[in-house]
Design a protein around this motif. Structure first.
Motif, PDB file in Angstrom:
ATOM      1  N   ASP A 302      -9.127   2.341  -3.807  1.00  0.00           N
ATOM      2  CA  ASP A 302      -9.780   1.579  -2.709  1.00  0.00           C
ATOM      3  C   ASP A 302      -9.115   0.415  -1.540  1.00  0.00           C
ATOM      4  OD1 ASP A 302     -11.726   2.940  -4.474  1.00  0.00           O
ATOM      5  OD2 ASP A 302     -12.036   2.069  -5.568  1.00  0.00           O
ATOM      6  N   THR A 303      -7.995   0.075  -1.836  1.00  0.00           N
ATOM      7  CA  THR A 303      -8.033  -1.209  -1.338  1.00  0.00           C
ATOM      8  C   THR A 303      -6.493  -0.573  -0.490  1.00  0.00           C
ATOM      9  OG1 THR A 303      -7.233  -2.185  -3.006  1.00  0.00           O
ATOM     10  CG2 THR A 303      -5.540  -2.834  -1.622  1.00  0.00           C
ATOM     11  N   ASP A 304      -6.653  -0.464   0.966  1.00  0.00           N
ATOM     12  CA  ASP A 304      -5.899   0.166   2.495  1.00  0.00           C
ATOM     13  C   ASP A 304      -4.362  -0.727   2.226  1.00  0.00           C
ATOM     14  OD1 ASP A 304      -5.529   1.403   4.790  1.00  0.00           O
ATOM     15  OD2 ASP A 304      -5.959  -0.026   6.261  1.00  0.00           O
ATOM     16  N   LEU A 305      -4.224  -1.559   2.257  1.00  0.00           N
ATOM     17  CA  LEU A 305      -2.574  -2.642   2.768  1.00  0.00           C
ATOM     18  C   LEU A 305      -3.806  -3.598   1.503  1.00  0.00           C
ATOM     19  CD1 LEU A 305      -1.625  -1.992   5.526  1.00  0.00           C
ATOM     20  CD2 LEU A 305      -1.217  -0.842   3.650  1.00  0.00           C
ATOM     21  N   HIS A 306      -2.647  -4.497   0.263  1.00  0.00           N
ATOM     22  CA  HIS A 306      -2.614  -4.692  -0.775  1.00  0.00           C
ATOM     23  C   HIS A 306      -1.288  -6.104  -0.104  1.00  0.00           C
ATOM     24  CE1 HIS A 306      -2.763  -7.100  -4.158  1.00  0.00           C
ATOM     25  NE2 HIS A 306      -1.598  -7.194  -4.460  1.00  0.00           N
ATOM     26  N   GLN A 307      -0.241  -6.162   0.533  1.00  0.00           N
ATOM     27  CA  GLN A 307       0.190  -6.907   1.030  1.00  0.00           C
ATOM     28  C   GLN A 307       0.802  -7.031   2.324  1.00  0.00           C
ATOM     29  OE1 GLN A 307       3.316  -7.162  -2.168  1.00  0.00           O
ATOM     30  NE2 GLN A 307       4.258  -5.562  -1.360  1.00  0.00           N
ATOM     31  N   PRO A 308       1.459  -8.295   2.545  1.00  0.00           N
ATOM     32  CA  PRO A 308       1.329  -7.744   4.287  1.00  0.00           C
ATOM     33  C   PRO A 308       2.157  -7.165   4.960  1.00  0.00           C
ATOM     34  CG  PRO A 308       2.603 -10.399   3.055  1.00  0.00           C
ATOM     35  CD  PRO A 308       1.456  -9.407   2.589  1.00  0.00           C
ATOM     36  N   CYS A 309       3.899  -7.131   4.330  1.00  0.00           N
ATOM     37  CA  CYS A 309       4.623  -5.759   3.896  1.00  0.00           C
ATOM     38  C   CYS A 309       4.971  -5.239   2.934  1.00  0.00           C
ATOM     39  CB  CYS A 309       5.882  -7.348   5.154  1.00  0.00           C
ATOM     40  SG  CYS A 309       6.286  -8.169   3.481  1.00  0.00           S
ATOM     41  N   VAL A 310       5.872  -4.319   3.785  1.00  0.00           N
ATOM     42  CA  VAL A 310       6.282  -3.425   2.028  1.00  0.00           C
ATOM     43  C   VAL A 310       7.471  -4.374   1.193  1.00  0.00           C
ATOM     44  CG1 VAL A 310       8.945  -2.900   3.759  1.00  0.00           C
ATOM     45  CG2 VAL A 310       8.487  -1.555   2.790  1.00  0.00           C
ATOM     46  N   GLN A 311       7.052  -5.614   1.360  1.00  0.00           N
ATOM     47  CA  GLN A 311       8.474  -5.783   0.564  1.00  0.00           C
ATOM     48  C   GLN A 311       7.821  -7.488   0.264  1.00  0.00           C
ATOM     49  OE1 GLN A 311      12.323  -5.198  -0.281  1.00  0.00           O
ATOM     50  NE2 GLN A 311      13.067  -7.040  -0.933  1.00  0.00           N
ATOM     51  N   VAL A 312       7.688  -7.387  -0.628  1.00  0.00           N
ATOM     52  CA  VAL A 312       7.218  -8.797  -1.282  1.00  0.00           C
ATOM     53  C   VAL A 312       8.247  -9.208  -2.411  1.00  0.00           C
ATOM     54  CG1 VAL A 312       5.887 -10.448  -1.886  1.00  0.00           C
ATOM     55  CG2 VAL A 312       5.043  -9.020  -0.176  1.00  0.00           C
ATOM     56  N   ASN A 313       9.293 -10.131  -2.432  1.00  0.00           N
ATOM     57  CA  ASN A 313      10.061 -10.499  -3.834  1.00  0.00           C
ATOM     58  C   ASN A 313       9.089 -11.775  -4.852  1.00  0.00           C
ATOM     59  OD1 ASN A 313      12.612  -9.649  -2.569  1.00  0.00           O
ATOM     60  ND2 ASN A 313      12.906 -11.081  -1.321  1.00  0.00           N
ATOM     61  N   ASN A 314       9.295 -11.514  -5.575  1.00  0.00           N
ATOM     62  CA  ASN A 314       9.102 -12.455  -6.545  1.00  0.00           C
ATOM     63  C   ASN A 314      10.179 -13.011  -7.393  1.00  0.00           C
ATOM     64  OD1 ASN A 314       7.032  -9.979  -6.335  1.00  0.00           O
ATOM     65  ND2 ASN A 314       5.803 -11.484  -6.262  1.00  0.00           N
TER      66      ASN A 314
END
Length: 420
Positions: A302-314
């Motif tokens: 049910d989510t179109d996009l979850h984060q602002p870019c392809v890769q989010v470092n943690n």
């Protein structure tokens, strides 16, 4: 004809031979035209007659990843008989990808962003795939904020104030010292130290200073991962299809151990070994260390996009053992992405693999470099075998670097010079 000229001429012949009437052809045509049947490849050799037909090629290539496929293609284009053997039941090595049931393509061994400033390399890969433009942007999630990575000067000044790198009095002795020469201590402690300790599983100060060659602070605040690369993109039909097209017309034997295959294939000239160099010598001096990632996929219908870019470092330890979160939908062309419902997230958690088929990252410390040099000395004494690629040369190679290195090796072989 010099080796480079022979490669160029073969390259031109290939394009003319495969061009469609309209002057260009779809990605599907590139993959399907002349591509060997995958089931037949997996069966390997099914008769003594087929074994005899494949024996004594000019060159044997061990490994159907990017380095092996590039070498095989270049040598075959120059008119040589080439056979490729692969330990797995599939080609493409760590470039392999697959399609989620939602229609979203996932890179099985982490995200691969193709970029190069070499017109020759860009032209070469476009023989085998249609690319859509893509310039990667990466964020680090710290204290609830998505911060562009690499860091920009504006962020450092906002968080730290005015800062200038300290004067260097000597070369950095380790990773920590090298990193602190590039960025303020609070930035290092937040973004770099914990990330690399999770990635490599050891204290940051024990890592090689060379690892910092991939870091920089963006004075102009450009948030693109590689703004200086002239050509950037992602294959529309994936990397596995690209390598399958690259290997079109070249015998590829799946589920084959290199030692048994090389004994009966008996190449006339050279074997190119792209597997782990220590495995070739049965680990006689000890095992080189590698790291890899365990990947956990999560479907958000049910989510179109979850984060602002392809890769989010943690990067932070308190964020968990994983080091980054990938949202694959960002890699897709906009028009296709809009037709997909939901999204797929993948978290990557580092571990130390024992199985050579799982190796991903050579370990960046002095002890493993010293061990590699001992194996390199052994390799240099082996006649008619060229050790190459990320595993054969025990070094990290971006995709364009792997292709460029394979081109250099092929040129030297075609010119009759030393290959290594």
């Amino acid at each position: 004809m010099p080796g480079a000229d022979r490669l160029a001429a073969a390259h031109t012949r290939f394009r003319r031979r495969n061009a469609c009437r309209g002057g260009s052809w779809s990605a599907d045509a590139r993959v399907s035209r002349g591509t060997p049947d995958a089931a037949r490849l997996r069966r390997g050799l099914d008769s003594s007659r087929s074994q005899t037909m494949l024996q004594h090629p000019d060159f044997l290539v061990v490994g159907a990843g990017l380095t092996g496929a590039t070498l095989a293609r270049l040598l075959a284009d120059a008119g040589h008989r080439v056979v490729v053997v692969e330990r797995r039941d599939r080609i493409a090595g760590n470039l392999h990808d697959s399609v989620h049931e939602s229609g979203i393509r996932i890179h099985d061994h982490g995200p691969h962003y193709f970029r190069t400033s070499s017109a020759w390399i860009w032209d070469f890969v476009n023989r085998f795939a249609s690319f859509h433009p893509f310039e990667a942007r990466i964020k680090s999630l710290v204290d609830g904020e998505h911060v562009s990575w690499p860091l920009g000067r504006a962020y450092i000044e906002r968080r730290i104030g005015a800062w200038q790198p300290p004067p260097r009095t000597h070369g950095a002795r380790d990773f920590e010292e090298a990193a602190l020469s590039l960025m303020p201590a609070p930035v290092y402690e937040t973004f770099v130290k914990p990330y690399n300790e999770k990635q490599w599983g050891v204290p940051a100060h024990s890592l090689s200073a060379d690892l910092c060659k991939r870091f920089d602070v963006r004075e102009d605040n450009d948030d693109r991962l590689t703004p200086k690369a002239t050509f950037q993109g992602v294959p529309r039909q994936g990397y596995a299809a690209m390598l399958q097209a690259m290997l079109s017309g070249i015998p590829v034997l799946m589920n084959q151990h290199f030692r048994a295959a090389s004994d009966w294939l008996a190449p006339k000239r050279l074997t190119f070994f792209t597997g782990p160099i220590d495995e070739y010598f049965d680990y006689c001096d000890g095992r080189l260390l590698y790291r890899a990632q365990r990947r956990a996929h999560r479907w958000l219908p049910d989510t179109d996009l979850h984060q602002p870019c392809v890769q989010v470092n943690n990067p932070l330890h308190e964020a968990g053992p994983h080091i980054r979160t990938i949202e694959w939908k960002h890699l897709m062309p906009e028009a296709y992405r809009q037709r997909i419902t939901g999204t797929v997230l993948t978290t990557e958690t580092p571990y130390t693999p024992d199985d050579p088929a799982e190796y991903e990252y050579p370990f960046p410390d002095a002890a493993n470099q010293a061990l590699y040099r001992r194996y390199r000395e052994r390799a240099d004494a082996v006649p008619n075998v060229v050790f190459c690629g990320r595993l054969g040369e025990y070094r990290y190679l971006d995709m364009d670097q792997a292709i460029g290195r394979a081109q250099t090796i092929a040129n030297r072989v075609l010119e009759g010079r030393e290959a290594a």
